[in-house]
Scaffold this active site. Structure first.
Site, mmCIF file in Angstrom:
data_model
loop_
_atom_site.group_PDB
_atom_site.id
_atom_site.type_symbol
_atom_site.label_atom_id
_atom_site.label_comp_id
_atom_site.label_asym_id
_atom_site.label_seq_id
_atom_site.Cartn_x
_atom_site.Cartn_y
_atom_site.Cartn_z
ATOM 1 N N ASP A 175 42.450 40.584 47.238
ATOM 2 C CA ASP A 175 42.423 42.000 47.611
ATOM 3 C C ASP A 175 41.142 42.695 47.165
ATOM 4 O O ASP A 175 41.142 43.875 46.891
ATOM 5 C CB ASP A 175 43.652 42.721 47.055
ATOM 6 C CG ASP A 175 43.731 42.661 45.535
ATOM 7 O OD1 ASP A 175 42.947 41.918 44.923
ATOM 8 O OD2 ASP A 175 44.583 43.366 44.966
ATOM 9 N N LYS A 234 43.054 47.453 30.348
ATOM 10 C CA LYS A 234 43.330 48.882 30.514
ATOM 11 C C LYS A 234 43.192 49.660 29.197
ATOM 12 O O LYS A 234 44.172 50.152 28.624
ATOM 13 C CB LYS A 234 44.725 49.084 31.113
ATOM 14 C CG LYS A 234 44.886 48.348 32.442
ATOM 15 C CD LYS A 234 46.078 48.799 33.242
ATOM 16 C CE LYS A 234 46.095 48.160 34.619
ATOM 17 N NZ LYS A 234 46.510 46.779 34.669
ATOM 18 N N ASP A 240 38.398 46.961 44.801
ATOM 19 C CA ASP A 240 39.632 46.269 45.146
ATOM 20 C C ASP A 240 40.292 47.120 46.229
ATOM 21 O O ASP A 240 39.801 48.199 46.557
ATOM 22 C CB ASP A 240 40.503 46.002 43.900
ATOM 23 C CG ASP A 240 41.436 47.130 43.554
ATOM 24 O OD1 ASP A 240 42.431 47.297 44.264
ATOM 25 O OD2 ASP A 240 41.156 47.843 42.575
HETATM 26 P P1 GTP Z 1 50.904 45.181 43.044
HETATM 27 O O1 GTP Z 1 52.354 44.770 43.215
HETATM 28 O O2 GTP Z 1 50.616 46.436 43.806
HETATM 29 O O3 GTP Z 1 50.446 45.208 41.628
HETATM 30 O O4 GTP Z 1 50.007 44.103 43.813
HETATM 31 P P2 GTP Z 1 49.877 42.522 43.609
HETATM 32 O O5 GTP Z 1 51.233 41.923 43.527
HETATM 33 O O6 GTP Z 1 49.045 42.043 44.739
HETATM 34 O O7 GTP Z 1 49.168 42.352 42.209
HETATM 35 P P3 GTP Z 1 47.616 42.478 41.811
HETATM 36 O O8 GTP Z 1 46.955 43.516 42.673
HETATM 37 O O9 GTP Z 1 47.520 42.595 40.368
HETATM 38 O O10 GTP Z 1 47.103 41.033 42.223
HETATM 39 C C1 GTP Z 1 45.745 40.629 42.236
HETATM 40 C C2 GTP Z 1 45.644 39.478 43.235
HETATM 41 O O11 GTP Z 1 46.500 38.411 42.827
HETATM 42 C C3 GTP Z 1 46.073 39.882 44.626
HETATM 43 O O12 GTP Z 1 45.238 39.249 45.574
HETATM 44 C C4 GTP Z 1 47.509 39.385 44.697
HETATM 45 O O13 GTP Z 1 47.877 39.067 46.047
HETATM 46 C C5 GTP Z 1 47.480 38.148 43.821
HETATM 47 N N1 GTP Z 1 48.748 37.880 43.105
HETATM 48 C C6 GTP Z 1 49.368 38.670 42.196
HETATM 49 N N2 GTP Z 1 50.479 38.079 41.719
HETATM 50 C C7 GTP Z 1 50.568 36.870 42.335
HETATM 51 C C8 GTP Z 1 51.508 35.769 42.268
HETATM 52 O O14 GTP Z 1 52.515 35.792 41.552
HETATM 53 N N3 GTP Z 1 51.228 34.675 43.030
HETATM 54 C C9 GTP Z 1 50.151 34.612 43.857
HETATM 55 N N4 GTP Z 1 49.953 33.510 44.574
HETATM 56 N N5 GTP Z 1 49.258 35.631 43.954
HETATM 57 C C10 GTP Z 1 49.467 36.734 43.212
#
Ligand code: GTP
Length: 336
Positions: free
Chosen positions: A104, A154, A212
């Site tokens: 992202d 953070k 992001d």
């Molecule tokens: P929020 O629920 O809004 O916090 O978004 P998110 O679940 O995408 O979490 P975050 O933005 O912290 O994740 C950063 C990157 O890691 C993003 O590209 C997510 O798609 C990916 N990501 C986060 N958690 C996981 C997970 O459990 N498995 C996988 N495969 N990717 C993850």
């Protein structure tokens, strides 16, 4: 070299758009967000592995229907394993030094230059860092020279050791897998990185743009960066003769525009825009907007219809939502 893209999170902060579509396929400038991460890859990247948990089948089907260069493999993660566990889950498929990035992130990152930095650093890993004005919402690094000595997630006011934040691009030696426990959710940032510090973790700074795209303000920031970088344009198959365009904008084929558009507005295919105004916002495919509507700093989902005289600001309107005439949505999240 292989690139693992961590792209399988729930994307809760972009709900309701992510209730029915994986975060990786949320449109950004009318293309699935994840494709922006594939745009600038150097030829040395010969395979991309997408690590996906949430809505795996949808992401797999999207990529199975397309032949892309380099090859993209979508790997299922039956349980959400977090950013560290997602990497551990693809261990069997990875050989040699490999790159990782968050799915992202939108930026002008130069992976080839990063790889050459990492080779010279000689450590187990390298992390790209980016300076921000207010690091409090991010993971901040403390440095000695280019070596990372500490992470502060953070930080509260006055606690940040620098203004350099984790930009979501990493290079690792395969030994990194020994530092990620199998079979449970592991945070790369909070649990794995601190353990890697004694093995040599370097910070790489670069010039360019970065954002992001995982929250409404970040998504709109990413959109402004991409439009500002020249990725806009008005399709010749759009009818805008009665509209007023304030660039940069992106208008897809089949749109009909009578109102004021821009700056920083994106319209998906077949949007019908009455005599109102849209700025710093995106409307997905097939949105209709009646007259006297103002849309500002918002995302409007596919097929939504916005009734006359409405004001939509700092809001996410879900796919297919019908907004009644004269509604006022400010800071709202609306689903069907
Ligand atoms: P929020 O629920 O809004 O916090 O978004 P998110 O679940 O995408 O979490 P975050 O933005 O912290 O994740 C950063 C990157 O890691 C993003 O590209 C997510 O798609 C990916 N990501 C986060 N958690 C996981 C997970 O459990 N498995 C996988 N495969 N990717 C993850």
């Amino acid at each position: 070299m292989q690139l693992v893209i961590i792209a399988g999170g729930l994307g809760t902060r972009l709900r309701p758009l992510t209730l029915h579509r994986p975060k990786a396929l949320v449109p950004l400038l009318n293309r699935p967000q994840i494709l922006h991460a594939l745009d600038r890859l150097p030829p040395t990247v010969d395979q991309v592995i997408l690590a996906v948990n949430y809505m795996y089948e949808e992401v797999r089907d999207y990529f199975e229907a397309r032949e892309l260069e380099p090859e993209v493999i979508v790997v299922n993660e039956p349980e959400p394993l977090g950013t560290g566990g997602a990497i551990k889950n693809v261990e069997d498929r990875v050989s040699g030094t490999f790159a990782v990035c968050n799915g992202d992130v939108v930026d002008s990152f130069d992976l080839a230059a990063f790889a050459s930095f990492h080779r010279k650093s000689g450590g187990i890993g390298s992390i790209a860092v980016w300076p921000v004005e207010d690091p409090m919402a991010f993971g901040v690094v403390a440095l000695e020279g280019q070596r990372i000595t500490r992470f502060v997630e953070k930080p509260s006011e006055g606690e940040a050791p620098s203004n350099l934040v984790n930009a979501g691009h990493y290079l690792f030696e395969p030994d990194v897998f020994d530092f990620i426990e199998e079979g449970r959710a592991v945070s790369l940032e909070r649990e794995v990185f601190p353990k890697l510090i004694p093995r040599g973790l370097s910070a790489y700074r670069w010039q360019g743009y970065w954002s992001d795209a995982g929250t409404l303000p970040a998504y709109l920031h990413a959109q402004r960066l991409l439009l500002g970088a020249g990725e806009g344009g008005v399709s010749k198959d759009a009818e805008i003769s009665r509209g007023e365009i304030r660039p940069p904008v992106l208008v897809a084929p089949g749109c009909f525009v009578e109102g004021r558009l821009g700056p920083f507005a994106v319209l998906g295919r077949g949007c019908k825009i009455g005599r109102g105004s849209i700025r710093n916002a995106t409307l997905f495919d097939g949105v209709s907007m009646d007259d006297k509507v103002e849309i500002d700093s918002s995302i409007v989902g596919e097929g939504a219809a916005i009734g006359e005289g409405s004001l939509i600001r700092d809001s996410i309107v879900g796919d297919g939502v019908q907004v009644a005439p004269h509604s006022e949505l400010i800071g709202a999240r609306v689903a069907t």
